[in-house]
Design a protein around this motif. Sequence first.
Motif, PDB file in Angstrom:
ATOM      1  N   ASN A 145       6.555  -5.950 -12.780  1.00  0.00           N
ATOM      2  CA  ASN A 145       6.517  -4.541 -12.907  1.00  0.00           C
ATOM      3  C   ASN A 145       7.541  -3.993 -11.728  1.00  0.00           C
ATOM      4  OD1 ASN A 145       5.312  -5.307 -10.620  1.00  0.00           O
ATOM      5  ND2 ASN A 145       3.199  -4.304 -10.986  1.00  0.00           N
ATOM      6  N   GLY A 146       8.391  -4.689 -11.287  1.00  0.00           N
ATOM      7  CA  GLY A 146       9.450  -4.064 -10.383  1.00  0.00           C
ATOM      8  C   GLY A 146       8.811  -4.314  -8.860  1.00  0.00           C
ATOM      9  N   HIS A 147       7.609  -4.912  -8.521  1.00  0.00           N
ATOM     10  CA  HIS A 147       7.164  -4.713  -7.002  1.00  0.00           C
ATOM     11  C   HIS A 147       7.896  -5.689  -6.127  1.00  0.00           C
ATOM     12  CE1 HIS A 147       3.996  -8.345  -8.160  1.00  0.00           C
ATOM     13  NE2 HIS A 147       4.966  -8.706  -7.246  1.00  0.00           N
ATOM     14  N   ILE A 148       7.992  -5.683  -5.053  1.00  0.00           N
ATOM     15  CA  ILE A 148       8.908  -6.527  -3.836  1.00  0.00           C
ATOM     16  C   ILE A 148       7.644  -6.508  -2.770  1.00  0.00           C
ATOM     17  CG2 ILE A 148      11.023  -6.157  -4.526  1.00  0.00           C
ATOM     18  CD1 ILE A 148      11.167  -3.895  -2.462  1.00  0.00           C
ATOM     19  N   GLY A 149       7.769  -7.783  -2.276  1.00  0.00           N
ATOM     20  CA  GLY A 149       6.338  -8.124  -1.478  1.00  0.00           C
ATOM     21  C   GLY A 149       5.145  -7.782  -2.617  1.00  0.00           C
ATOM     22  N   PHE A 150       4.404  -7.178  -1.859  1.00  0.00           N
ATOM     23  CA  PHE A 150       3.232  -6.629  -2.872  1.00  0.00           C
ATOM     24  C   PHE A 150       3.271  -5.119  -2.883  1.00  0.00           C
ATOM     25  CE2 PHE A 150       0.687 -10.766  -2.809  1.00  0.00           C
ATOM     26  CZ  PHE A 150       0.666 -11.012  -4.191  1.00  0.00           C
ATOM     27  N   ASN A 151       4.360  -4.547  -2.728  1.00  0.00           N
ATOM     28  CA  ASN A 151       4.582  -3.082  -2.814  1.00  0.00           C
ATOM     29  C   ASN A 151       4.589  -2.816  -4.368  1.00  0.00           C
ATOM     30  OD1 ASN A 151       5.135  -1.876  -0.024  1.00  0.00           O
ATOM     31  ND2 ASN A 151       6.355  -3.906  -0.290  1.00  0.00           N
ATOM     32  N   GLU A 152       3.536  -2.542  -4.803  1.00  0.00           N
ATOM     33  CA  GLU A 152       3.161  -2.282  -6.342  1.00  0.00           C
ATOM     34  C   GLU A 152       3.628  -0.727  -6.790  1.00  0.00           C
ATOM     35  OE1 GLU A 152       2.410  -4.541  -8.145  1.00  0.00           O
ATOM     36  OE2 GLU A 152       0.693  -5.462  -7.823  1.00  0.00           O
ATOM     37  N   PRO A 153       4.034  -0.749  -7.984  1.00  0.00           N
ATOM     38  CA  PRO A 153       4.417   0.739  -8.290  1.00  0.00           C
ATOM     39  C   PRO A 153       3.238   1.659  -8.229  1.00  0.00           C
ATOM     40  CG  PRO A 153       4.892  -0.911 -10.080  1.00  0.00           C
ATOM     41  CD  PRO A 153       4.217  -1.570  -9.126  1.00  0.00           C
ATOM     42  N   ALA A 180       3.452   7.170  -4.645  1.00  0.00           N
ATOM     43  CA  ALA A 180       4.102   7.236  -3.141  1.00  0.00           C
ATOM     44  C   ALA A 180       4.191   5.702  -2.700  1.00  0.00           C
ATOM     45  CB  ALA A 180       3.290   8.148  -2.181  1.00  0.00           C
ATOM     46  N   LEU A 181       5.128   5.274  -1.946  1.00  0.00           N
ATOM     47  CA  LEU A 181       5.137   4.109  -1.384  1.00  0.00           C
ATOM     48  C   LEU A 181       4.977   3.987  -0.055  1.00  0.00           C
ATOM     49  CD1 LEU A 181       8.358   2.845  -3.427  1.00  0.00           C
ATOM     50  CD2 LEU A 181       5.952   2.307  -4.040  1.00  0.00           C
ATOM     51  N   GLU A 182       4.528   2.905   0.445  1.00  0.00           N
ATOM     52  CA  GLU A 182       4.240   2.921   2.065  1.00  0.00           C
ATOM     53  C   GLU A 182       5.470   2.294   3.015  1.00  0.00           C
ATOM     54  OE1 GLU A 182       1.235   3.385   3.467  1.00  0.00           O
ATOM     55  OE2 GLU A 182       0.070   3.848   1.595  1.00  0.00           O
ATOM     56  N   VAL A 183       5.599   2.967   3.938  1.00  0.00           N
ATOM     57  CA  VAL A 183       6.714   2.464   4.918  1.00  0.00           C
ATOM     58  C   VAL A 183       6.709   1.216   5.622  1.00  0.00           C
ATOM     59  CG1 VAL A 183       8.279   3.160   6.929  1.00  0.00           C
ATOM     60  CG2 VAL A 183       7.311   4.964   4.821  1.00  0.00           C
ATOM     61  N   LYS A 184       5.321   1.075   6.092  1.00  0.00           N
ATOM     62  CA  LYS A 184       5.222  -0.139   7.185  1.00  0.00           C
ATOM     63  C   LYS A 184       4.123  -1.241   6.455  1.00  0.00           C
ATOM     64  CE  LYS A 184       6.487   2.162  10.994  1.00  0.00           C
ATOM     65  NZ  LYS A 184       5.947   2.713  12.530  1.00  0.00           N
ATOM     66  N   THR A 185       4.079  -2.171   7.314  1.00  0.00           N
ATOM     67  CA  THR A 185       3.018  -3.302   6.762  1.00  0.00           C
ATOM     68  C   THR A 185       1.553  -2.664   6.359  1.00  0.00           C
ATOM     69  OG1 THR A 185       4.232  -4.953   7.798  1.00  0.00           O
ATOM     70  CG2 THR A 185       2.057  -5.594   7.287  1.00  0.00           C
ATOM     71  N   HIS A 186       1.026  -2.923   5.386  1.00  0.00           N
ATOM     72  CA  HIS A 186      -0.136  -2.151   5.108  1.00  0.00           C
ATOM     73  C   HIS A 186      -0.969  -3.104   3.965  1.00  0.00           C
ATOM     74  CE1 HIS A 186       2.580  -1.596   1.674  1.00  0.00           C
ATOM     75  NE2 HIS A 186       1.466  -1.304   0.872  1.00  0.00           N
ATOM     76  N   MET A 199       4.580  -6.337   3.884  1.00  0.00           N
ATOM     77  CA  MET A 199       5.385  -5.469   4.575  1.00  0.00           C
ATOM     78  C   MET A 199       5.652  -4.221   3.565  1.00  0.00           C
ATOM     79  SD  MET A 199       8.915  -7.648   5.620  1.00  0.00           S
ATOM     80  CE  MET A 199       8.600  -9.207   6.680  1.00  0.00           C
ATOM     81  N   GLY A 200       6.023  -3.204   4.442  1.00  0.00           N
ATOM     82  CA  GLY A 200       6.276  -2.032   3.541  1.00  0.00           C
ATOM     83  C   GLY A 200       7.648  -1.934   3.179  1.00  0.00           C
ATOM     84  N   ILE A 201       7.961  -0.991   2.284  1.00  0.00           N
ATOM     85  CA  ILE A 201       9.492  -0.578   2.042  1.00  0.00           C
ATOM     86  C   ILE A 201      10.179  -0.625   3.187  1.00  0.00           C
ATOM     87  CG2 ILE A 201      11.109   0.786   0.769  1.00  0.00           C
ATOM     88  CD1 ILE A 201       9.020  -0.655  -1.155  1.00  0.00           C
ATOM     89  N   GLY A 202       9.897   0.225   4.201  1.00  0.00           N
ATOM     90  CA  GLY A 202      10.669   0.383   5.351  1.00  0.00           C
ATOM     91  C   GLY A 202      10.619  -0.763   6.292  1.00  0.00           C
ATOM     92  N   ALA A 210      11.461  -1.890  -6.292  1.00  0.00           N
ATOM     93  CA  ALA A 210      12.532  -2.657  -5.968  1.00  0.00           C
ATOM     94  C   ALA A 210      14.005  -1.663  -6.090  1.00  0.00           C
ATOM     95  CB  ALA A 210      12.789  -3.645  -6.877  1.00  0.00           C
ATOM     96  N   SER A 211      13.568  -0.508  -6.644  1.00  0.00           N
ATOM     97  CA  SER A 211      14.612   0.420  -6.933  1.00  0.00           C
ATOM     98  C   SER A 211      15.136   1.032  -5.418  1.00  0.00           C
ATOM     99  CB  SER A 211      14.502   1.586  -7.731  1.00  0.00           C
ATOM    100  OG  SER A 211      13.284   2.378  -7.541  1.00  0.00           O
ATOM    101  N   MET A 212      14.238   0.918  -4.560  1.00  0.00           N
ATOM    102  CA  MET A 212      14.269   1.656  -3.117  1.00  0.00           C
ATOM    103  C   MET A 212      15.329   0.648  -2.402  1.00  0.00           C
ATOM    104  SD  MET A 212      12.300   3.803  -3.103  1.00  0.00           S
ATOM    105  CE  MET A 212      11.605   4.603  -4.547  1.00  0.00           C
ATOM    106  N   LEU A 213      15.765  -0.383  -2.927  1.00  0.00           N
ATOM    107  CA  LEU A 213      16.643  -1.260  -2.329  1.00  0.00           C
ATOM    108  C   LEU A 213      18.088  -0.632  -2.500  1.00  0.00           C
ATOM    109  CD1 LEU A 213      15.643  -4.875  -3.589  1.00  0.00           C
ATOM    110  CD2 LEU A 213      15.197  -3.828  -1.294  1.00  0.00           C
ATOM    111  N   ASN A 214      18.141   0.387  -3.302  1.00  0.00           N
ATOM    112  CA  ASN A 214      19.314   1.168  -3.284  1.00  0.00           C
ATOM    113  C   ASN A 214      19.747   1.974  -2.241  1.00  0.00           C
ATOM    114  OD1 ASN A 214      20.623   1.032  -6.374  1.00  0.00           O
ATOM    115  ND2 ASN A 214      18.349   1.272  -6.705  1.00  0.00           N
ATOM    116  N   LEU A 215      18.803   1.944  -1.343  1.00  0.00           N
ATOM    117  CA  LEU A 215      18.933   2.753  -0.178  1.00  0.00           C
ATOM    118  C   LEU A 215      19.516   1.888   1.100  1.00  0.00           C
ATOM    119  CD1 LEU A 215      15.428   4.603   0.279  1.00  0.00           C
ATOM    120  CD2 LEU A 215      17.705   5.719  -0.010  1.00  0.00           C
TER     121      LEU A 215
END
Length: 240
Positions: free
Chosen positions: A136-144, A147-153, A182-185, A220-225
């Motif tokens: 489903n495009g998650h990275i780590g356990f950052n699920e769709p 809003a996505l979390e920045v830090k470890t949560h 880990m969060g996206i940040g 995972a699309s956030m990796l475009n940043l």
Amino acid sequence: MKLIVCKDYEEMSTVAADIMADVITASDAPVLGLATGSTPVGMYKKLIEMNRAGEIDFSGVTTVNLDEYYPIAPDNDQSYRYFMNENLFDHVNINKARTFVPNGMADDPEAACEAYEAIVASVGAADIQVLGIGQNGHIGFNEPADALEVKTHVTGLTESTIRANARFFASEADVPTKALTMGIGTILGAKKIIILANGTSKHEAVSKMLAGKLDTSCPASMLNLHADVTVICDEAAYNG
Ligand code: GLP
């Protein structure tokens, strides 16, 4: 994003291991951000072989892992701590005291996340972060999510992730429903990122990530940043 399409899993694992080896040999004290899941296992095998052959040295390496189930004990064979010991740490000359995984047994998981974010900050930006990608495009356990979390949560796992990960547990009911991640940040804080994907089940997620948009329904699309991301996938994941 840089894209490397490999003919199969074997080639993908070799390409990824060679990139990791370059990072490990470039510094006396490299920091590696590591991932679990079935995808990086072949890469870890190759790193173990290189270490045995004397080509790479883990003695100065520090590692920070992306995530851990919650609650789970480190000696549970489905914990990510156990996975890392089994698939890498027990087979290379690494100082285990320098290997960090979020604490799946913490009484206070929020405090454990804050402590983990502090550990990641204190070891310094990872020289390289390895990622897999969920179906489903998650990275780590950052699920769709909206809003996505920045830090470890602390996060709940989606039905689709619980289903996908049930293959490693005795039954679906045994899959923990929460995780520390880990969060996206946190992930984007690494100097360099490689993301590995193989098999047709990853095609949709890989396509969305490569579409070049920031879409929270595909974390995972956030990796475009990030300025230095390499997608290493096999033909099945790329072409579907
Ligand atoms: C797991 C992990 C991710 C991993 C992903 C894909 O749930 N939390 O870090 O990248 O799912 O797993 P696999 O490589 O087994 O397909």
